[in-house]
Design a protein around this motif. Structure first.
Motif, PDB file in Angstrom:
ATOM      1  N   SER A 134       0.826  -1.213   0.000  1.00  0.00           N
ATOM      2  CA  SER A 134       0.000   0.000   0.000  1.00  0.00           C
ATOM      3  C   SER A 134       0.860   1.263   0.000  1.00  0.00           C
ATOM      4  CB  SER A 134      -0.893  -0.007   1.244  1.00  0.00           C
ATOM      5  OG  SER A 134      -1.380   1.263   1.545  1.00  0.00           O
ATOM      6  N   TRP A 162      -5.659  -3.949   2.207  1.00  0.00           N
ATOM      7  CA  TRP A 162      -5.288  -3.075   1.090  1.00  0.00           C
ATOM      8  C   TRP A 162      -5.798  -3.663  -0.228  1.00  0.00           C
ATOM      9  CZ3 TRP A 162      -3.979   0.923  -1.644  1.00  0.00           C
ATOM     10  CH2 TRP A 162      -3.209   0.817  -2.781  1.00  0.00           C
ATOM     11  N   LEU A 163      -5.593  -4.962  -0.445  1.00  0.00           N
ATOM     12  CA  LEU A 163      -6.035  -5.602  -1.681  1.00  0.00           C
ATOM     13  C   LEU A 163      -7.570  -5.616  -1.774  1.00  0.00           C
ATOM     14  CD1 LEU A 163      -3.556  -8.615  -1.871  1.00  0.00           C
ATOM     15  CD2 LEU A 163      -3.504  -6.474  -3.201  1.00  0.00           C
ATOM     16  N   ARG A 166      -8.759  -2.146  -2.693  1.00  0.00           N
ATOM     17  CA  ARG A 166      -8.460  -1.865  -4.098  1.00  0.00           C
ATOM     18  C   ARG A 166      -9.420  -2.589  -5.031  1.00  0.00           C
ATOM     19  NH1 ARG A 166      -2.373  -2.780  -5.944  1.00  0.00           N
ATOM     20  NH2 ARG A 166      -3.325  -4.745  -6.463  1.00  0.00           N
ATOM     21  N   SER A 169     -12.780  -0.713  -5.463  1.00  0.00           N
ATOM     22  CA  SER A 169     -12.855   0.550  -6.210  1.00  0.00           C
ATOM     23  C   SER A 169     -12.664   0.394  -7.676  1.00  0.00           C
ATOM     24  CB  SER A 169     -11.816   1.540  -5.704  1.00  0.00           C
ATOM     25  OG  SER A 169     -10.607   0.980  -5.334  1.00  0.00           O
TER      26      SER A 169
END
Length: 169
Positions: A134, A162-163, A166, A169
């Protein structure tokens, strides 16, 4: 492992809309060493026996370390984590990085560089590529170093979050 190709071979595959980021690397024994700690360049071109240029595609994350010495000892330790940009992105101008990149982490001095290298080693020990970490984590490391606070560990849970963020989005 990067492919060592002439620059025109990489450029021929790109469209006009794609901006490549060129990163200068050097290795003059006992004087200067500019090298990549992590990152996957599209190609690396040798200019002569001590200079090379690594070419990155937009969005690629990489880390360049600069070590410099003179007749009296080491005068500079520098580590930068950067992300290659597209022509539409805002980028910082960084010496040896053309046309520029988004700077995620910039540290100077041996203690700070060694502290970040230890964090990178710990991330790799988890089986995570530092290039996939990140961008907020790299900025947090910089802020913690500036404030002289303990550095947070990058965990598999943090990486999974974090994954997942992501992917949404």
């Amino acid at each position: 492992m990067p492919v060592h190709l002439p620059p025109h071979a990489v450029l021929a595959e790109q469209t006009d809309a794609t901006q490549l980021t060129r990163v200068s690397l050097a290795d003059m024994e006992r004087r200067i060493k500019l090298y990549l700690r992590f990152g996957e360049p599209a190609c690396i071109t040798s200019l002569d026996h001590w200079r090379r240029v690594a070419v990155f595609l937009p969005g690629a994350v990489f880390c360049r370390i600069r070590w410099q010495a003179n007749n009296y000892g080491v005068v500079r330790w520098q580590l930068m984590v950067m992300q290659a940009c597209t022509p539409l992105d805002v980028a910082q101008r960084i010496p040896g990085v053309l046309p520029g990149a988004q700077l995620q982490l910039h540290v100077e001095g041996e203690p700070a560089v060694r502290a970040v290298l230890a964090q990178i080693d710990a991330i790799e020990a988890l089986g995570i590529s530092p290039a996939a970490v990140s961008s907020a984590y790299w900025r947090t490391l910089g802020n913690r170093l500036d404030a002289r606070l303990p550095l947070p560990a990058y965990t598999t849970e943090r990486h999974a979050a974090w994954l997942a963020g992501r992917a949404r989005s």
